[in-house]
Design an enzyme around this catalytic site. Structure first.
Site, short mmCIF file in Angstrom:
data_model
loop_
_atom_site.label_atom_id
_atom_site.label_comp_id
_atom_site.label_asym_id
_atom_site.label_seq_id
_atom_site.Cartn_x
_atom_site.Cartn_y
_atom_site.Cartn_z
N GLU A 108 -15.34 2.87 -65.04
CA GLU A 108 -14.02 2.66 -64.77
C GLU A 108 -13.24 2.11 -65.62
OE1 GLU A 108 -14.82 2.57 -59.76
OE2 GLU A 108 -14.03 1.01 -60.76
N CYS A 121 -8.30 -2.62 -69.54
CA CYS A 121 -9.33 -3.18 -69.43
C CYS A 121 -10.49 -2.03 -69.32
CB CYS A 121 -9.20 -3.77 -67.90
SG CYS A 121 -10.93 -4.57 -67.38
N CYS A 128 -24.30 -2.51 -64.92
CA CYS A 128 -24.40 -3.80 -65.61
C CYS A 128 -25.62 -4.46 -65.26
CB CYS A 128 -23.24 -4.82 -65.24
SG CYS A 128 -23.46 -6.38 -66.22
N CYS A 132 -24.58 -10.46 -61.27
CA CYS A 132 -24.01 -11.81 -60.57
C CYS A 132 -23.91 -11.28 -59.23
CB CYS A 132 -22.85 -11.89 -61.30
SG CYS A 132 -23.23 -12.41 -63.11
N CYS A 135 -20.30 -10.08 -57.98
CA CYS A 135 -19.63 -8.84 -58.68
C CYS A 135 -20.20 -7.44 -58.33
CB CYS A 135 -19.78 -9.05 -60.11
SG CYS A 135 -19.05 -7.82 -61.01
N GLU A 190 -21.87 -5.76 -69.53
CA GLU A 190 -22.03 -6.97 -70.30
C GLU A 190 -21.80 -6.65 -71.83
OE1 GLU A 190 -21.72 -10.31 -70.14
OE2 GLU A 190 -22.17 -10.11 -72.39
N SER A 246 -17.58 -16.31 -68.96
CA SER A 246 -17.53 -16.17 -67.47
C SER A 246 -18.76 -17.45 -67.09
CB SER A 246 -18.14 -14.88 -67.00
OG SER A 246 -17.13 -13.84 -67.44
N CYS A 368 -10.83 -7.59 -60.98
CA CYS A 368 -12.08 -8.43 -61.49
C CYS A 368 -13.30 -8.02 -60.66
CB CYS A 368 -11.88 -9.93 -61.92
SG CYS A 368 -10.25 -10.16 -63.06
N1 SAH Z 1 -20.03 -9.14 -68.05
C1 SAH Z 1 -18.83 -9.65 -68.74
C2 SAH Z 1 -17.63 -8.84 -68.77
C3 SAH Z 1 -16.89 -8.49 -67.16
S1 SAH Z 1 -15.63 -9.43 -67.01
C4 SAH Z 1 -18.61 -11.03 -67.99
O1 SAH Z 1 -19.03 -11.04 -67.12
O2 SAH Z 1 -17.68 -11.71 -68.72
C5 SAH Z 1 -15.38 -9.41 -65.46
C6 SAH Z 1 -14.75 -10.96 -65.18
O3 SAH Z 1 -14.61 -10.83 -63.70
C7 SAH Z 1 -15.94 -11.91 -65.13
O4 SAH Z 1 -15.48 -13.02 -65.63
C8 SAH Z 1 -16.55 -12.06 -64.16
O5 SAH Z 1 -17.13 -12.80 -63.90
C9 SAH Z 1 -15.37 -11.93 -62.88
N2 SAH Z 1 -15.54 -11.35 -61.50
C10 SAH Z 1 -16.74 -11.04 -61.41
N3 SAH Z 1 -16.56 -10.53 -60.05
C11 SAH Z 1 -15.59 -11.17 -59.72
C12 SAH Z 1 -14.75 -11.14 -58.19
N4 SAH Z 1 -15.55 -10.73 -57.07
N5 SAH Z 1 -13.77 -11.92 -58.17
C13 SAH Z 1 -13.14 -12.38 -59.15
N6 SAH Z 1 -13.54 -12.39 -60.48
C14 SAH Z 1 -14.76 -11.68 -60.81
#
Ligand code: SAH
Length: 376
Positions: A108, A121, A128, A132, A135, A190, A246, A368
């Site tokens: 996406e 974005c 991934c 986490c 996410c 990532e 992050s 996000c």
């Molecule tokens: N893997 C990379 C790129 C993804 S960026 C990274 O983690 O940095 C996506 C961003 O959204 C990251 O900062 C991630 O931690 C954040 N994120 C993930 N799940 C989320 C959620 N449920 N609510 C808000 N932010 C979230």
């Protein structure tokens, strides 16, 4: 589905996506064209069609002889992304697109139109491997790495919609940005676990037209969970892209559970690596911090974060708290607004510039952490 805390660094071996000119440097494009028995200047023509005119239909390439057009297009500009559907919100100013790749993997991207700028974005992996728990992308595991051209083509597609006036406001509405000005590697995946392809994409996005899209390096943000060796490699590239980290917790005990890769590279290690990035590039690092109710939003954690950041210097970092976006099957929710306000005030009291991220696309699962590309 991966087990709790399980990490996947190496992408499963899969068939490679077709080669596209956006995978290649300008020199490699000329070599590829020579191999097809064509004149090397055709490489520049095709690059101009793709990066400058955003053309995707060979029929429009009227400066290329009709006899060679089909073959050149097939081997240099194969279609990589097929839109499965678009979901628009924010009065048409935000568009999430689900794409199908050549092997039926889905990813996406999200285009966000703001006054004076447009941010795309992009995804860098299908799925991934970082797992986490808050996410949606992490919950499905890693399908495969995307190629450079698959990453770049998301941006070119967005630029094309804007140019054709397919988004609300039309192409010329002066209140809104009319071209893609910013790219954030904050979609699925990532980025630093797919380092080579992502670096290639950064080059293509920032090389001047017609070799690339001609965006400024400063308008590109690469976001990472904190893969320290890859962060150092990025530091050594001498680029001026923005690095986002992050973090989500200032202490190892909690971060081990929220960002499982913390069991490899801990808070102190990733903050040191972020600081080295700032020292080498002069680019202020962004710290991302999803505020999760009663999990990581305590005032003492804001204080600890402020202390840990200031321990490494002043003026090198800013913090982006993100109210947690809901994801399927998660029991967690966003922090209470008063708790969020206190968290922000505490950080500011430490002298840390702090801005709560405006989240777009929540109602289309485009915000996000919500990108899961479930196509059913
Ligand atoms: N893997 C990379 C790129 C993804 S960026 C990274 O983690 O940095 C996506 C961003 O959204 C990251 O900062 C991630 O931690 C954040 N994120 C993930 N799940 C989320 C959620 N449920 N609510 C808000 N932010 C979230």
């Amino acid at each position: 589905m991966p087990a709790v805390g399980e990490l996947t660094f190496a992408a499963p071996r899969r068939a490679k996506p077709p080669r596209h000119l956006a995978d290649l440097t300008p020199e490699e494009r000329r070599d590829a064209i020579l191999e097809l028995g064509e004149k090397p200047f055709r490489a520049n023509q095709l690059s101009t069609h793709y990066f400058t005119h955003l053309v995707d239909d060979p029929a429009e390439m009227t400066d290329v002889p009709a006899a060679s057009r089909a073959e050149l297009a097939a081997s240099m500009l194969p279609p990589l992304l097929t839109p499965v559907r678009h979901l628009d919100c924010d009065d048409g100013m935000t568009r999430k697109t689900v794409w199908r790749l050549f092997d039926n993997a889905t990813v996406e991207s999200v285009l966000m139109r703001y006054p004076g700028r447009v941010t795309m974005c992009v995804s860098s992996q299908a799925g991934c491997g970082m797992n986490c728990p808050f996410c949606a992308t992490g919950q499905a595991g890693l399908t495969r790495n995307m190629s450079t051209a698959e990453i770049v083509d998301q941006v070119v597609a967005g630029a094309r919609w804007l140019r054709r006036g397919e988004l609300a406001g039309g192409p010329e509405d002066p209140r809104y940005g009319s071209r893609v000005s910013n790219v954030v590697f904050m979609g699925m995946g990532e980025p630093l676990a797919n380092y080579r392809a992502v670096l290639g994409a950064v080059r293509r996005l920032t090389d001047p037209t017609p070799d690339g899209l001609g965006l400024s390096q400063r308008s590109i943000t690469v976001s990472t969970v904190g893969l320290v060796p890859a962060m150092d490699k990025l530091t050594a590239e001498g680029l001026s892209v923005t690095l986002a980290l992050s973090l989500h917790a200032p202490d190892d005990e909690l971060r081990d559970t929220l960002v499982p890769v913390n069991t490899r590279w801990q808070v102190a290690d990733v903050l040191d690596a972020a600081r080295r990035y700032f020292e080498a590039t002069g680019r202020r690092v962004s710290i991302e911090y999803a505020l999760i109710r009663d999990i990581n939003d305590q005032a003492w954690r804001a204080d600890l974060l402020g202390t840990e950041l200031n321990r490494r210097g002043r003026g090198w970092v800013h913090v982006n708290p993100i109210p947690l976006n809901p994801t399927p099957g998660s029991k967690w929710t966003a922090s209470d607004p008063r708790v969020e306000r206190t968290f922000v005030e505490r950080l500011r009291a430490h002298g840390i510039p702090t801005t709560v991220r405006d989240t777009r696309g929540r109602e289309i699962d485009g915000a996000c952490g919500q990108l899961a590309a479930v196509t059913g």
